[in-house]
Design a protein around this motif. Structure first.
Motif, PDB file in Angstrom:
ATOM      1  N   ARG A 304      -9.823   1.234  -1.593  1.00 42.43           N
ATOM      2  CA  ARG A 304     -10.421   2.324  -1.168  1.00 42.43           C
ATOM      3  C   ARG A 304     -10.758   3.404  -2.136  1.00 42.43           C
ATOM      4  N   LEU A 305     -12.093   4.275  -2.077  1.00 43.75           N
ATOM      5  CA  LEU A 305     -12.308   5.432  -2.777  1.00 43.75           C
ATOM      6  C   LEU A 305     -11.950   6.675  -2.122  1.00 43.75           C
ATOM      7  N   PHE A 306     -11.206   7.481  -2.953  1.00 39.92           N
ATOM      8  CA  PHE A 306     -10.974   8.785  -2.359  1.00 39.92           C
ATOM      9  C   PHE A 306     -11.527  10.088  -2.938  1.00 39.92           C
ATOM     10  N   PRO A 307     -12.147  10.948  -2.516  1.00 41.77           N
ATOM     11  CA  PRO A 307     -12.457  12.168  -3.659  1.00 41.77           C
ATOM     12  C   PRO A 307     -11.130  12.791  -4.019  1.00 41.77           C
ATOM     13  N   LEU A 308     -11.308  13.323  -5.155  1.00 40.46           N
ATOM     14  CA  LEU A 308     -10.060  14.202  -5.770  1.00 40.46           C
ATOM     15  C   LEU A 308      -9.400  15.037  -4.712  1.00 40.46           C
ATOM     16  N   GLU A 309     -10.401  15.680  -3.964  1.00 36.24           N
ATOM     17  CA  GLU A 309      -9.676  16.508  -2.946  1.00 36.24           C
ATOM     18  C   GLU A 309      -8.768  16.146  -1.927  1.00 36.24           C
ATOM     19  N   HIS A 317      -1.816   6.748   1.655  1.00 36.88           N
ATOM     20  CA  HIS A 317      -2.424   5.164   1.934  1.00 36.88           C
ATOM     21  C   HIS A 317      -1.575   4.244   0.777  1.00 36.88           C
ATOM     22  N   MET A 318      -1.362   4.656  -0.241  1.00 40.90           N
ATOM     23  CA  MET A 318      -0.661   3.654  -1.285  1.00 40.90           C
ATOM     24  C   MET A 318       0.874   3.609  -0.585  1.00 40.90           C
ATOM     25  N   GLU A 319       1.474   4.618  -0.116  1.00 44.54           N
ATOM     26  CA  GLU A 319       2.753   4.513   0.448  1.00 44.54           C
ATOM     27  C   GLU A 319       2.945   3.697   1.821  1.00 44.54           C
ATOM     28  N   SER A 320       1.641   3.478   2.603  1.00 46.62           N
ATOM     29  CA  SER A 320       1.574   2.887   3.787  1.00 46.62           C
ATOM     30  C   SER A 320       1.653   1.288   3.397  1.00 46.62           C
ATOM     31  N   GLY A 321       1.548   0.848   2.184  1.00 49.12           N
ATOM     32  CA  GLY A 321       1.723  -0.659   2.065  1.00 49.12           C
ATOM     33  C   GLY A 321       0.563  -1.548   2.477  1.00 49.12           C
ATOM     34  N   THR A 322      -0.471  -0.852   3.267  1.00 53.72           N
ATOM     35  CA  THR A 322      -1.550  -1.446   3.867  1.00 53.72           C
ATOM     36  C   THR A 322      -2.828  -2.162   2.767  1.00 53.72           C
ATOM     37  N   GLN A 323      -2.711  -1.354   1.534  1.00 53.93           N
ATOM     38  CA  GLN A 323      -4.118  -1.579   0.772  1.00 53.93           C
ATOM     39  C   GLN A 323      -3.910  -3.044   0.044  1.00 53.93           C
ATOM     40  N   ILE A 324      -5.204  -3.382  -0.208  1.00 54.36           N
ATOM     41  CA  ILE A 324      -5.055  -4.679  -1.035  1.00 54.36           C
ATOM     42  C   ILE A 324      -5.897  -4.294  -2.404  1.00 54.36           C
ATOM     43  N   GLY A 325      -5.231  -4.051  -3.389  1.00 55.04           N
ATOM     44  CA  GLY A 325      -5.689  -3.769  -4.572  1.00 55.04           C
ATOM     45  C   GLY A 325      -5.675  -2.301  -5.037  1.00 55.04           C
ATOM     46  N   LYS A 326      -6.537  -1.954  -5.674  1.00 58.78           N
ATOM     47  CA  LYS A 326      -6.366  -0.467  -6.257  1.00 58.78           C
ATOM     48  C   LYS A 326      -6.887   0.508  -5.501  1.00 58.78           C
ATOM     49  N   ILE A 327      -6.441   1.686  -5.587  1.00 57.53           N
ATOM     50  CA  ILE A 327      -6.835   2.878  -5.040  1.00 57.53           C
ATOM     51  C   ILE A 327      -7.412   4.004  -6.276  1.00 57.53           C
ATOM     52  N   VAL A 328      -8.534   4.417  -6.026  1.00 59.45           N
ATOM     53  CA  VAL A 328      -9.270   5.411  -7.180  1.00 59.45           C
ATOM     54  C   VAL A 328      -9.686   6.449  -6.509  1.00 59.45           C
ATOM     55  N   LEU A 329      -9.473   7.457  -7.293  1.00 56.95           N
ATOM     56  CA  LEU A 329     -10.012   8.898  -7.083  1.00 56.95           C
ATOM     57  C   LEU A 329     -11.308   8.973  -7.796  1.00 56.95           C
TER      58      LEU A 329
END
Length: 333
Positions: A304-309, A317-329
């Motif tokens: 997922r992409l999240f704006p810096l804000e 989201h990272m702490e939820s453990g549900t992601q697959i791959g990289k999270i990017v701001l």
């Protein structure tokens, strides 16, 4: 002024704040970059919660070591970089106590920069290096994994886990992915895992031994650590290596060799610093990753992409453990 993410106290994601700061001018050996995207890593979560391998030395503190952007100013004693140049900030070159890239503008050491090739977008430039430098360094430089070896990879749906699957495939090894729930099984197969073991449903050691006809795996790459290393050690083939490149469990980690009857077991820890602080290893790592990107064997898997804000939501989201791959701001102006 530059919007800069800082935390003024140790704690959960809610302690993160967007402060307006003057970015300042780069000093000797430094550059200032206009940040366009930031790779989010578990190290930042551990750092702001006071559980990282390096303690927070002062508050307020900044975050982030991996980004993509454009050089905006160059300090004295810097060679090879110019204003307007597209770059990536590589992880492992500086402490978050000294620099941070969760910001619209950031000063970083020039030694942490890599010129971003034409055609590499900012999300790729911010997301590809931590996973692949970590995976290549542990699997190829340190462990010496070769074609025909079997590699068990825990936390396989993380960005490093996915890069490890791709790296194993690139050198001709067989990656066996371990994941907690069945929800991610098919995706891991699509990413190149030869087999997937679902730890909530299966006996990991028994399943790996079954898959390897009782021989076990030459390598186990574990991001979890804690008491579970004893079960993982059962699947290491004689003379093989259990390599710990993370400690997601947060629990004490025993040495399992004595409980298992003193097998021929190698066990060691690893961080990407072993690569980034060795010029020869780093040169080989960059060449390996660049070759894989060019051939289409490697790519950042972005969840997922999240704006810096929305940095608080990104960390949650990272702490939820549900992601697959990289999270990017992403940084928008």
């Amino acid at each position: 002024m530059s919007k800069t993410v800082r935390f003024h106290e140790i704690g959960g994601a809610e302690v993160l704040r967007l402060d307006d700061l003057q970015p300042g001018e780069p000093g000797p050996g430094e550059v200032r970059i206009r940040v366009e995207a930031v790779g989010v890593n578990r190290a930042e979560i551990l750092f702001r919660s006071g559980r990282y391998i390096e303690p927070v030395k002062h508050l307020p503190a900044t975050l982030g070591t991996e980004a993509a952007g454009v050089v905006e100013a160059v300090g004295p004693e810097v060679a090879g970089f110019a204003v307007g140049q597209a770059v990536s900030v590589l992880p492992g070159f500086f402490s978050q106590n000294d620099y941070g890239v969760y910001a619209e503008r950031a000063i970083v050491p020039a030694s942490a920069l890599l010129s971003r090739p034409d055609g590499m977008d900012v999300v790729t430039g911010a997301a590809v290096w931590m996973p692949y430098l970590t995976a290549y360094g542990a699997m190829v430089e340190v462990a010496g994994m070769r074609a025909g070896d079997v590699a068990v990879i825990t936390a396989a749906s993380s960005s490093v886990g996915l890069a490890a699957i791709h790296t194993a495939g690139r050198v001709g090894a067989t990656p066996i992915a371990v994941t907690r729930t069945r929800a991610k099984r098919q995706r891991l197969i699509e990413e190149g895992a030869a087999e997937v073991v679902v730890s909530e449903e299966e006996d990991v050691a028994g399943r790996v031994l079954e898959l390897t006809a009782g021989r076990g795996a030459e390598y186990v790459f574990d991001a979890v650590a804690g008491p579970g290393v004893t079960e993982l050690a059962r699947v290491v083939a004689p003379g093989g290596t259990l390599l710990l490149w993370g400690a997601q469990s947060g629990r004490p980690t025993p040495y399992p060799g004595f409980d298992l009857g003193m097998p021929a077991l190698n066990m060691r820890t690893y961080t990407v610093l072993e690569i980034t602080r060795d010029p020869g290893r780093l040169r080989r790592a960059v060449a390996f990753v660049t070759s894989g990107l060019r051939a289409g064997a490697f790519r950042p898997v972005v969840d997922r992409l999240f704006p810096l804000e929305e940095v608080v939501e990104a960390h949650r989201h990272m702490e939820s453990g549900t992601q697959i791959g990289k999270i990017v701001l992403t940084v928008h102006r």
